[in-house]
Design a protein around this motif. Sequence first.
Motif, PDB file in Angstrom:
ATOM      1  N   CYS A  30       0.811  -1.216   0.000  1.00  0.00           N
ATOM      2  CA  CYS A  30       0.000   0.000   0.000  1.00  0.00           C
ATOM      3  C   CYS A  30       0.844   1.265   0.000  1.00  0.00           C
ATOM      4  O   CYS A  30       0.305   2.374   0.081  1.00  0.00           O
ATOM      5  CB  CYS A  30      -0.940  -0.001   1.205  1.00  0.00           C
ATOM      6  SG  CYS A  30      -2.108  -1.363   1.192  1.00  0.00           S
ATOM      7  N   CYS A  49      -1.017   4.764   0.965  1.00  0.00           N
ATOM      8  CA  CYS A  49      -2.346   5.050   0.428  1.00  0.00           C
ATOM      9  C   CYS A  49      -3.223   5.668   1.518  1.00  0.00           C
ATOM     10  O   CYS A  49      -3.140   5.284   2.690  1.00  0.00           O
ATOM     11  CB  CYS A  49      -2.964   3.744  -0.072  1.00  0.00           C
ATOM     12  SG  CYS A  49      -4.730   3.877  -0.482  1.00  0.00           S
ATOM     13  N   LEU A  51      -6.137   5.159   2.255  1.00  0.00           N
ATOM     14  CA  LEU A  51      -7.033   4.211   2.916  1.00  0.00           C
ATOM     15  C   LEU A  51      -6.324   3.302   3.919  1.00  0.00           C
ATOM     16  O   LEU A  51      -6.980   2.615   4.694  1.00  0.00           O
ATOM     17  CB  LEU A  51      -7.754   3.330   1.885  1.00  0.00           C
ATOM     18  CG  LEU A  51      -8.740   4.026   0.966  1.00  0.00           C
ATOM     19  CD1 LEU A  51      -9.414   3.002   0.046  1.00  0.00           C
ATOM     20  CD2 LEU A  51      -9.788   4.802   1.753  1.00  0.00           C
ATOM     21  N   CYS A  59      -6.252  -2.043   5.223  1.00  0.00           N
ATOM     22  CA  CYS A  59      -7.060  -1.087   4.478  1.00  0.00           C
ATOM     23  C   CYS A  59      -8.303  -0.730   5.289  1.00  0.00           C
ATOM     24  O   CYS A  59      -8.987  -1.616   5.812  1.00  0.00           O
ATOM     25  CB  CYS A  59      -7.456  -1.684   3.128  1.00  0.00           C
ATOM     26  SG  CYS A  59      -8.379  -0.534   2.081  1.00  0.00           S
ATOM     27  N   ASP A  61     -10.999   0.521   4.122  1.00  0.00           N
ATOM     28  CA  ASP A  61     -12.223   0.281   3.348  1.00  0.00           C
ATOM     29  C   ASP A  61     -11.942  -0.768   2.273  1.00  0.00           C
ATOM     30  O   ASP A  61     -12.099  -0.529   1.083  1.00  0.00           O
ATOM     31  CB  ASP A  61     -12.721   1.581   2.716  1.00  0.00           C
ATOM     32  CG  ASP A  61     -14.149   1.470   2.192  1.00  0.00           C
ATOM     33  OD1 ASP A  61     -14.807   0.421   2.403  1.00  0.00           O
ATOM     34  OD2 ASP A  61     -14.604   2.435   1.553  1.00  0.00           O
ATOM     35  N   TYR A  62     -11.491  -1.928   2.711  1.00  0.00           N
ATOM     36  CA  TYR A  62     -11.031  -2.996   1.821  1.00  0.00           C
ATOM     37  C   TYR A  62     -12.064  -3.360   0.759  1.00  0.00           C
ATOM     38  O   TYR A  62     -11.730  -3.503  -0.409  1.00  0.00           O
ATOM     39  CB  TYR A  62     -10.658  -4.229   2.656  1.00  0.00           C
ATOM     40  CG  TYR A  62      -9.964  -5.306   1.873  1.00  0.00           C
ATOM     41  CD1 TYR A  62      -8.632  -5.167   1.500  1.00  0.00           C
ATOM     42  CD2 TYR A  62     -10.632  -6.475   1.514  1.00  0.00           C
ATOM     43  CE1 TYR A  62      -7.973  -6.157   0.791  1.00  0.00           C
ATOM     44  CE2 TYR A  62      -9.985  -7.470   0.797  1.00  0.00           C
ATOM     45  CZ  TYR A  62      -8.657  -7.301   0.439  1.00  0.00           C
ATOM     46  OH  TYR A  62      -8.013  -8.278  -0.277  1.00  0.00           O
ATOM     47  N   ARG A  65     -12.186  -0.520  -1.938  1.00  0.00           N
ATOM     48  CA  ARG A  65     -10.906   0.122  -2.268  1.00  0.00           C
ATOM     49  C   ARG A  65     -10.757   0.436  -3.748  1.00  0.00           C
ATOM     50  O   ARG A  65     -10.176   1.465  -4.096  1.00  0.00           O
ATOM     51  CB  ARG A  65      -9.739  -0.726  -1.762  1.00  0.00           C
ATOM     52  CG  ARG A  65      -9.561  -2.059  -2.472  1.00  0.00           C
ATOM     53  CD  ARG A  65      -8.590  -2.956  -1.690  1.00  0.00           C
ATOM     54  NE  ARG A  65      -8.297  -4.207  -2.357  1.00  0.00           N
ATOM     55  CZ  ARG A  65      -9.089  -5.271  -2.353  1.00  0.00           C
ATOM     56  NH1 ARG A  65     -10.245  -5.236  -1.699  1.00  0.00           N
ATOM     57  NH2 ARG A  65      -8.727  -6.377  -2.989  1.00  0.00           N
ATOM     58  N   ARG A  68     -12.775   3.597  -4.507  1.00  0.00           N
ATOM     59  CA  ARG A  68     -12.248   4.792  -3.847  1.00  0.00           C
ATOM     60  C   ARG A  68     -10.838   5.158  -4.283  1.00  0.00           C
ATOM     61  O   ARG A  68     -10.452   6.323  -4.220  1.00  0.00           O
ATOM     62  CB  ARG A  68     -12.298   4.610  -2.333  1.00  0.00           C
ATOM     63  CG  ARG A  68     -13.749   4.493  -1.846  1.00  0.00           C
ATOM     64  CD  ARG A  68     -13.903   4.595  -0.377  1.00  0.00           C
ATOM     65  NE  ARG A  68     -13.310   5.790   0.180  1.00  0.00           N
ATOM     66  CZ  ARG A  68     -13.007   5.906   1.475  1.00  0.00           C
ATOM     67  NH1 ARG A  68     -13.241   4.919   2.304  1.00  0.00           N
ATOM     68  NH2 ARG A  68     -12.472   7.016   1.928  1.00  0.00           N
ATOM     69  N   CYS A  72      -5.544   1.434  -7.240  1.00  0.00           N
ATOM     70  CA  CYS A  72      -5.337   0.230  -6.445  1.00  0.00           C
ATOM     71  C   CYS A  72      -5.502  -0.981  -7.372  1.00  0.00           C
ATOM     72  O   CYS A  72      -6.424  -1.033  -8.177  1.00  0.00           O
ATOM     73  CB  CYS A  72      -6.359   0.159  -5.300  1.00  0.00           C
ATOM     74  SG  CYS A  72      -6.134  -1.273  -4.216  1.00  0.00           S
TER      75      CYS A  72
END
Length: 151
Positions: A30, A49, A51, A59, A61-62, A65, A68, A72
């Motif tokens: 990340c 990142c 997130l 993360c 908000d896996y 992701r 967003r 990624c």
Amino acid sequence: MRERFWERFALEELTQEEWEALCDGCGKCCLVKMEDPDSGDVATLNVACRLLDIGSCRCSDYDNRFQRVPECTQLGLDNLHDFHWLPHSCAYRRLAEGRKLASWHPLRSGSDRRMHERRMSVRHFAVSETEVDAADYEEHIIEVIPLDDRR
């Protein structure tokens, strides 16, 4: 999950749950990377990142992701070798290269505590991209992987 699946089955034979469990949660994938368009070298920054929860190295908000963070990318069997910048400690890379999981890996040690104690995660040095101006990214380079060093 099947007992000690990482030792008993090839990557191609893993279930989705087992594949996901291979991630040690170090957060290194990340970190922001920059590829030099002329040389092809890839620089890794200590910038994570937006997130990434740096404390947990997971993360935040896996499930969302990709919506967003459009840049990624998802690591899978079909593109594993495209991720030449994965650290040598990465479980996916280790198993693909015929090596065993590291002794500190959460699947072997039972928790992520040893990983963090051995400073194998980004918890101790990463900063969020929300705290760094993109114009200053070059000041945050921590590693450069030359094109000819890719394995």
